[in-house]
Design a protein around this motif. Structure first.
Motif, PDB file in Angstrom:
ATOM      1  N   SER A   1      -1.390  -2.590  -4.265  1.00  0.00           N
ATOM      2  CA  SER A   1      -0.796  -3.326  -5.372  1.00  0.00           C
ATOM      3  C   SER A   1      -0.533  -4.750  -4.897  1.00  0.00           C
ATOM      4  O   SER A   1      -0.018  -4.959  -3.795  1.00  0.00           O
ATOM      5  CB  SER A   1       0.520  -2.668  -5.811  1.00  0.00           C
ATOM      6  OG  SER A   1       1.132  -3.436  -6.814  1.00  0.00           O
TER       7      SER A   1
ATOM      8  N   ILE B   1      -4.242  -4.422  -8.886  1.00  0.00           N
ATOM      9  CA  ILE B   1      -4.408  -3.248  -8.020  1.00  0.00           C
ATOM     10  C   ILE B   1      -5.867  -3.078  -7.646  1.00  0.00           C
ATOM     11  O   ILE B   1      -6.762  -3.510  -8.368  1.00  0.00           O
ATOM     12  CB  ILE B   1      -3.903  -1.948  -8.686  1.00  0.00           C
ATOM     13  CG1 ILE B   1      -4.535  -1.748 -10.065  1.00  0.00           C
ATOM     14  CG2 ILE B   1      -2.405  -1.928  -8.761  1.00  0.00           C
ATOM     15  CD1 ILE B   1      -4.135  -0.453 -10.739  1.00  0.00           C
TER      16      ILE B   1
ATOM     17  N   SER C   1       0.541   0.735 -10.661  1.00  0.00           N
ATOM     18  CA  SER C   1       1.413  -0.169  -9.926  1.00  0.00           C
ATOM     19  C   SER C   1       2.703  -0.304 -10.726  1.00  0.00           C
ATOM     20  O   SER C   1       2.663  -0.511 -11.940  1.00  0.00           O
ATOM     21  CB  SER C   1       0.757  -1.536  -9.777  1.00  0.00           C
ATOM     22  OG  SER C   1       1.690  -2.475  -9.286  1.00  0.00           O
TER      23      SER C   1
ATOM     24  N   LEU D   1       3.262   1.291  -5.359  1.00  0.00           N
ATOM     25  CA  LEU D   1       2.253   2.125  -6.007  1.00  0.00           C
ATOM     26  C   LEU D   1       2.934   3.421  -6.434  1.00  0.00           C
ATOM     27  O   LEU D   1       3.818   3.923  -5.743  1.00  0.00           O
ATOM     28  CB  LEU D   1       1.127   2.464  -5.038  1.00  0.00           C
ATOM     29  CG  LEU D   1       0.216   1.305  -4.650  1.00  0.00           C
ATOM     30  CD1 LEU D   1      -0.673   1.702  -3.485  1.00  0.00           C
ATOM     31  CD2 LEU D   1      -0.614   0.884  -5.848  1.00  0.00           C
TER      32      LEU D   1
ATOM     33  N   ARG E   1      -5.879   2.088  -1.806  1.00  0.00           N
ATOM     34  CA  ARG E   1      -5.047   1.690  -2.942  1.00  0.00           C
ATOM     35  C   ARG E   1      -4.088   0.573  -2.512  1.00  0.00           C
ATOM     36  O   ARG E   1      -3.389   0.691  -1.521  1.00  0.00           O
ATOM     37  CB  ARG E   1      -4.218   2.854  -3.454  1.00  0.00           C
ATOM     38  CG  ARG E   1      -5.036   4.006  -3.965  1.00  0.00           C
ATOM     39  CD  ARG E   1      -4.135   5.131  -4.403  1.00  0.00           C
ATOM     40  NE  ARG E   1      -4.918   6.278  -4.818  1.00  0.00           N
ATOM     41  CZ  ARG E   1      -4.400   7.346  -5.393  1.00  0.00           C
ATOM     42  NH1 ARG E   1      -3.109   7.436  -5.596  1.00  0.00           N
ATOM     43  NH2 ARG E   1      -5.180   8.340  -5.753  1.00  0.00           N
TER      44      ARG E   1
ATOM     45  N   SER F   1       4.123   3.854  -1.561  1.00  0.00           N
ATOM     46  CA  SER F   1       4.762   4.350  -2.784  1.00  0.00           C
ATOM     47  C   SER F   1       6.278   4.164  -2.696  1.00  0.00           C
ATOM     48  O   SER F   1       7.032   4.793  -3.419  1.00  0.00           O
ATOM     49  CB  SER F   1       4.410   5.823  -3.016  1.00  0.00           C
ATOM     50  OG  SER F   1       4.825   6.596  -1.910  1.00  0.00           O
TER      51      SER F   1
ATOM     52  N   ILE G   1      -4.707   5.055 -10.911  1.00  0.00           N
ATOM     53  CA  ILE G   1      -3.734   4.380 -10.070  1.00  0.00           C
ATOM     54  C   ILE G   1      -2.772   3.581 -10.950  1.00  0.00           C
ATOM     55  O   ILE G   1      -3.163   3.034 -11.983  1.00  0.00           O
ATOM     56  CB  ILE G   1      -4.418   3.477  -9.026  1.00  0.00           C
ATOM     57  CG1 ILE G   1      -3.384   2.879  -8.081  1.00  0.00           C
ATOM     58  CG2 ILE G   1      -5.262   2.425  -9.670  1.00  0.00           C
ATOM     59  CD1 ILE G   1      -3.991   2.177  -6.879  1.00  0.00           C
TER      60      ILE G   1
ATOM     61  N   THR H   1      -8.220   0.256  -6.591  1.00  0.00           N
ATOM     62  CA  THR H   1      -8.099   1.703  -6.716  1.00  0.00           C
ATOM     63  C   THR H   1      -8.602   2.469  -5.501  1.00  0.00           C
ATOM     64  O   THR H   1      -8.297   3.642  -5.354  1.00  0.00           O
ATOM     65  CB  THR H   1      -8.869   2.210  -7.953  1.00  0.00           C
ATOM     66  OG1 THR H   1     -10.250   1.886  -7.787  1.00  0.00           O
ATOM     67  CG2 THR H   1      -8.325   1.597  -9.220  1.00  0.00           C
TER      68      THR H   1
ATOM     69  N   THR I   1       0.828  -1.207   0.000  1.00  0.00           N
ATOM     70  CA  THR I   1       0.000   0.000   0.000  1.00  0.00           C
ATOM     71  C   THR I   1       0.864   1.258   0.000  1.00  0.00           C
ATOM     72  O   THR I   1       0.360   2.359   0.173  1.00  0.00           O
ATOM     73  CB  THR I   1      -0.922   0.026   1.232  1.00  0.00           C
ATOM     74  OG1 THR I   1      -0.111  -0.030   2.410  1.00  0.00           O
ATOM     75  CG2 THR I   1      -1.898  -1.141   1.203  1.00  0.00           C
TER      76      THR I   1
END
Length: 178
Positions: free
Chosen positions: A160, A88, A98, A151, A158, A58, A96, A90, A56
């Motif tokens: 991935s 994923i 991945s 992500l 969100r 980045s 979004i 969204t 979840t």
């Protein structure tokens, strides 16, 4: 080569024989050409993984898919093939992405698009992917290739997923002799 206004020119060399400086018959090895190993596959290693991994964040995180290889020469290249599933959710986001990347030890080799959803919120989407890369590690020490995911932008709901629904993922390394 283009000469005089874009005219293309090709070259052909035609000889009856090639001799060494001493006048003897030239051989491939005598000319420094190694026909025995160039371009051949020296070894193949592979690994599999089938546990779903959710991210979840980045920030890139390991997904559990990795394999080590010890090249036999510093001139060898490593051909990498990764096959897996990625999905994923969204959440409330409309767009979004991945991302998946290939890493050698701690060095990023390549970054790939895993899954992208545009204009739809509250959805789950995914599929299978396969990525390839040709790397030049320039070492005869063991190196480890691994896959990571993240992500592009983190946010509420969100996520991935790598090895979505516990589907099998593989990574295969082939040493290409130079």
């Amino acid at each position: 080569n283009y000469i005089n206004g874009g005219t293309s020119m090709t070259s052909i060399i035609r000889v009856d024989s090639i001799q060494t400086a001493a006048g003897g018959a030239a051989t491939a090895s005598g000319l420094g050409i190694d026909l025995g190993n160039t371009g051949k596959i020296g070894q193949i290693v592979t690994a599999t993984y089938s546990t779903e991994v959710a991210n979840t964040s980045s920030t890139y995180a390991d997904v559990g898919l990795s394999v080590a290889i010890t090249p036999t020469a510093t001139s060898s290249k490593i051909y990498v093939i990764v096959s897996a599933t990625n999905a994923i959710t969204t959440g409330s986001a409309n767009n979004i992405v991945s991302l998946v990347r290939l890493v050698r030890d701690s060095t990023e080799i390549a970054e790939y698009l895993g899954v992208r959803v545009d204009g739809v919120s509250g959805m789950q989407n995914g599929g299978a992917f396969s990525y390839t890369d040709l790397d030049s590690p320039s070492t005869t020490s063991a190196v480890t290739y691994k896959v990571q995911q993240k992500l592009e932008t983190a946010g509420s709901g969100r996520t991935s997923f790598f090895c979505f629904n516990a589907r099998l993922a593989t990574i295969t390394l082939m040493e290409v002799l130079a």
